[in-house]
Design a protein around this motif. Sequence first.
Motif, PDB file in Angstrom:
ATOM      1  N   LYS A   1       1.036  -1.306   0.066  1.00 28.70           N
ATOM      2  CA  LYS A   1      -0.088   0.156   0.070  1.00 28.70           C
ATOM      3  C   LYS A   1       0.865   1.339  -0.139  1.00 28.70           C
ATOM      4  O   LYS A   1       1.826   1.265   0.556  1.00 28.70           O
ATOM      5  CB  LYS A   1      -0.714   0.022   1.167  1.00 28.70           C
ATOM      6  CG  LYS A   1      -1.835  -1.158   1.423  1.00 28.70           C
ATOM      7  CD  LYS A   1      -2.917  -1.063   0.520  1.00 28.70           C
ATOM      8  CE  LYS A   1      -4.093  -2.106   0.706  1.00 28.70           C
ATOM      9  NZ  LYS A   1      -4.840  -2.479  -0.127  1.00 28.70           N
ATOM     10  N   PRO A   2       0.488   2.269  -0.445  1.00 29.93           N
ATOM     11  CA  PRO A   2       1.246   3.712  -0.611  1.00 29.93           C
ATOM     12  C   PRO A   2       0.921   4.318   0.780  1.00 29.93           C
ATOM     13  O   PRO A   2       0.132   3.803   1.389  1.00 29.93           O
ATOM     14  CB  PRO A   2       0.493   4.724  -1.531  1.00 29.93           C
ATOM     15  CG  PRO A   2      -0.740   3.760  -1.924  1.00 29.93           C
ATOM     16  CD  PRO A   2      -0.774   2.399  -1.411  1.00 29.93           C
ATOM     17  N   ALA A   3       2.215   4.900   1.300  1.00 24.22           N
ATOM     18  CA  ALA A   3       2.077   5.542   2.553  1.00 24.22           C
ATOM     19  C   ALA A   3       1.088   6.394   2.751  1.00 24.22           C
ATOM     20  O   ALA A   3       0.891   7.368   1.863  1.00 24.22           O
ATOM     21  CB  ALA A   3       3.575   6.265   2.665  1.00 24.22           C
ATOM     22  N   THR A   4       0.410   6.710   3.774  1.00 21.51           N
ATOM     23  CA  THR A   4      -0.479   7.584   4.156  1.00 21.51           C
ATOM     24  C   THR A   4       0.226   9.056   4.554  1.00 21.51           C
ATOM     25  O   THR A   4       0.743   8.917   5.714  1.00 21.51           O
ATOM     26  CB  THR A   4      -1.471   7.294   5.220  1.00 21.51           C
ATOM     27  OG1 THR A   4      -2.130   5.909   4.876  1.00 21.51           O
ATOM     28  CG2 THR A   4      -2.541   8.012   5.490  1.00 21.51           C
ATOM     29  N   VAL A   5      -0.122   9.818   3.660  1.00 20.41           N
ATOM     30  CA  VAL A   5       0.702  11.182   3.930  1.00 20.41           C
ATOM     31  C   VAL A   5      -0.034  12.423   3.912  1.00 20.41           C
ATOM     32  O   VAL A   5      -1.276  12.337   3.351  1.00 20.41           O
ATOM     33  CB  VAL A   5       1.807  11.468   3.199  1.00 20.41           C
ATOM     34  CG1 VAL A   5       2.809  10.226   3.149  1.00 20.41           C
ATOM     35  CG2 VAL A   5       1.332  11.624   1.574  1.00 20.41           C
ATOM     36  N   VAL A   6       0.238  13.572   4.461  1.00 24.72           N
ATOM     37  CA  VAL A   6      -0.260  14.874   4.284  1.00 24.72           C
ATOM     38  C   VAL A   6       1.175  16.036   3.992  1.00 24.72           C
ATOM     39  O   VAL A   6       2.221  15.330   4.558  1.00 24.72           O
ATOM     40  CB  VAL A   6      -0.939  15.583   5.453  1.00 24.72           C
ATOM     41  CG1 VAL A   6      -2.318  15.040   5.662  1.00 24.72           C
ATOM     42  CG2 VAL A   6      -0.146  15.874   6.604  1.00 24.72           C
ATOM     43  N   LEU A   7       1.039  16.637   3.190  1.00 28.59           N
ATOM     44  CA  LEU A   7       1.961  17.390   2.717  1.00 28.59           C
ATOM     45  C   LEU A   7       1.792  18.929   3.353  1.00 28.59           C
ATOM     46  O   LEU A   7       0.837  19.567   3.552  1.00 28.59           O
ATOM     47  CB  LEU A   7       1.940  17.897   1.333  1.00 28.59           C
ATOM     48  CG  LEU A   7       3.081  18.734   0.689  1.00 28.59           C
ATOM     49  CD1 LEU A   7       4.358  18.245   0.868  1.00 28.59           C
ATOM     50  CD2 LEU A   7       2.927  19.122  -0.874  1.00 28.59           C
ATOM     51  N   VAL A   8       2.924  19.506   3.877  1.00 30.06           N
ATOM     52  CA  VAL A   8       2.924  20.681   4.454  1.00 30.06           C
ATOM     53  C   VAL A   8       4.178  21.511   4.292  1.00 30.06           C
ATOM     54  O   VAL A   8       5.320  21.276   4.428  1.00 30.06           O
ATOM     55  CB  VAL A   8       3.027  20.508   6.339  1.00 30.06           C
ATOM     56  CG1 VAL A   8       2.999  21.807   7.038  1.00 30.06           C
ATOM     57  CG2 VAL A   8       1.867  19.552   6.797  1.00 30.06           C
ATOM     58  N   GLY A   9       3.488  22.839   3.929  1.00 29.64           N
ATOM     59  CA  GLY A   9       4.406  23.907   3.724  1.00 29.64           C
ATOM     60  C   GLY A   9       4.533  24.568   4.793  1.00 29.64           C
ATOM     61  O   GLY A   9       3.623  25.303   5.221  1.00 29.64           O
ATOM     62  N   ASN A  10       5.655  24.624   5.633  1.00 28.23           N
ATOM     63  CA  ASN A  10       6.070  25.373   6.890  1.00 28.23           C
ATOM     64  C   ASN A  10       6.668  26.766   6.459  1.00 28.23           C
ATOM     65  O   ASN A  10       7.055  27.093   5.540  1.00 28.23           O
ATOM     66  CB  ASN A  10       6.819  24.634   7.737  1.00 28.23           C
ATOM     67  CG  ASN A  10       6.846  25.089   9.286  1.00 28.23           C
ATOM     68  OD1 ASN A  10       6.146  25.580   9.609  1.00 28.23           O
ATOM     69  ND2 ASN A  10       7.848  24.783  10.045  1.00 28.23           N
ATOM     70  N   LYS A  11       6.658  27.470   7.491  1.00 25.25           N
ATOM     71  CA  LYS A  11       7.273  28.897   7.676  1.00 25.25           C
ATOM     72  C   LYS A  11       6.161  30.027   6.899  1.00 25.25           C
ATOM     73  O   LYS A  11       6.937  30.964   6.132  1.00 25.25           O
ATOM     74  CB  LYS A  11       8.615  28.972   7.156  1.00 25.25           C
ATOM     75  CG  LYS A  11       9.623  28.353   8.123  1.00 25.25           C
ATOM     76  CD  LYS A  11      11.014  28.240   7.995  1.00 25.25           C
ATOM     77  CE  LYS A  11      11.796  27.476   8.699  1.00 25.25           C
ATOM     78  NZ  LYS A  11      13.218  27.475   8.571  1.00 25.25           N
ATOM     79  N   ALA A  12       5.058  29.640   6.771  1.00 24.80           N
ATOM     80  CA  ALA A  12       4.003  30.642   6.211  1.00 24.80           C
ATOM     81  C   ALA A  12       4.147  32.128   6.631  1.00 24.80           C
ATOM     82  O   ALA A  12       3.904  33.094   5.964  1.00 24.80           O
ATOM     83  CB  ALA A  12       2.693  30.107   6.290  1.00 24.80           C
ATOM     84  N   ASP A  13       4.879  32.215   7.758  1.00 22.98           N
ATOM     85  CA  ASP A  13       5.135  33.554   8.487  1.00 22.98           C
ATOM     86  C   ASP A  13       6.146  34.395   7.526  1.00 22.98           C
ATOM     87  O   ASP A  13       6.091  35.788   7.660  1.00 22.98           O
ATOM     88  CB  ASP A  13       5.232  33.453  10.060  1.00 22.98           C
ATOM     89  CG  ASP A  13       6.522  32.738  10.264  1.00 22.98           C
ATOM     90  OD1 ASP A  13       6.663  31.555   9.841  1.00 22.98           O
ATOM     91  OD2 ASP A  13       7.355  33.272  10.911  1.00 22.98           O
ATOM     92  N   LEU A  14       6.939  33.604   6.917  1.00 25.01           N
ATOM     93  CA  LEU A  14       7.964  34.461   6.024  1.00 25.01           C
ATOM     94  C   LEU A  14       7.739  34.304   4.635  1.00 25.01           C
ATOM     95  O   LEU A  14       8.526  34.032   3.556  1.00 25.01           O
ATOM     96  CB  LEU A  14       9.334  33.414   6.147  1.00 25.01           C
ATOM     97  CG  LEU A  14       9.706  33.101   7.689  1.00 25.01           C
ATOM     98  CD1 LEU A  14      10.965  32.422   7.917  1.00 25.01           C
ATOM     99  CD2 LEU A  14       9.793  34.669   8.190  1.00 25.01           C
ATOM    100  N   ALA A  15       6.395  34.710   4.309  1.00 22.79           N
ATOM    101  CA  ALA A  15       6.044  34.728   2.975  1.00 22.79           C
ATOM    102  C   ALA A  15       6.675  35.577   2.292  1.00 22.79           C
ATOM    103  O   ALA A  15       6.731  35.583   0.806  1.00 22.79           O
ATOM    104  CB  ALA A  15       4.601  35.131   2.865  1.00 22.79           C
ATOM    105  N   HIS A  16       7.220  36.528   2.771  1.00 16.25           N
ATOM    106  CA  HIS A  16       8.034  37.707   1.824  1.00 16.25           C
ATOM    107  C   HIS A  16       9.294  37.167   1.279  1.00 16.25           C
ATOM    108  O   HIS A  16       9.820  37.559   0.560  1.00 16.25           O
ATOM    109  CB  HIS A  16       8.178  38.790   2.691  1.00 16.25           C
ATOM    110  CG  HIS A  16       9.302  38.395   4.126  1.00 16.25           C
ATOM    111  ND1 HIS A  16       8.579  38.146   4.966  1.00 16.25           N
ATOM    112  CD2 HIS A  16      10.516  38.549   4.279  1.00 16.25           C
ATOM    113  CE1 HIS A  16       9.501  37.753   6.097  1.00 16.25           C
ATOM    114  NE2 HIS A  16      10.736  38.095   5.499  1.00 16.25           N
ATOM    115  N   SER A  17       9.800  35.724   1.830  1.00 18.81           N
ATOM    116  CA  SER A  17      10.983  35.005   1.384  1.00 18.81           C
ATOM    117  C   SER A  17      10.576  33.953   0.513  1.00 18.81           C
ATOM    118  O   SER A  17      11.324  33.164   0.404  1.00 18.81           O
ATOM    119  CB  SER A  17      11.823  34.866   2.563  1.00 18.81           C
ATOM    120  OG  SER A  17      12.196  36.057   3.088  1.00 18.81           O
TER     121      SER A  17
END
Length: 180
Positions: free
Chosen positions: A90-106
């Motif tokens: 079976k494929p792995a059960t995952v969620v994808l997370v983009g972190n550091k959203a507070d640094l959107a300017h970079s």
Amino acid sequence: MAKSAEVKLAVFGRAGVGKSESTYQHQATIDDETISMEILDTAGQEDGAQREGHMRWGEGFVLVYDITDRGSFEDVLPLKNVLDEIKKPKPATVVLVGNKADLAHSRQVSAEEGRRLAAQLACGFYECSACTGQGRIAELFLELGREVRRRRLVQGKARRRSSTTQVKQALNKMLTKISS
């Protein structure tokens, strides 16, 4: 009092994406059932054998990248491929997370790119900031726990069905031999 079901979740991503090497315990109610979540937050610096051990241990995985680090985003697909190889069939059960959203300017990785990768991986997608608490951090763990629980139920039914089928086939063979 009934013991709550346990779900083992692991957090993976390149060193420096905003994780810490720790293990957490959290109780949550998912679909009217109390679930005990054990969450392993890897540092992203473990050796190959240690990383593989963490992958074998986990049932659900949070794949984290830093929105200000394109290389960490490019690490996600190869990481998911390794997870799928270890978790076969079976494929792995995952969620994808983009972190550091507070640094959107970079930002080096757009939210749209994150959504496209999540669609390719057939998983949920979140952007958040572990530093400020911005985003739906608790929700992503609940979604992952729910998906792990759902897959367990589906696999349990498939196992029961196949066991029933095997018993029926064995009985049919015995009855065929008796009647011949």
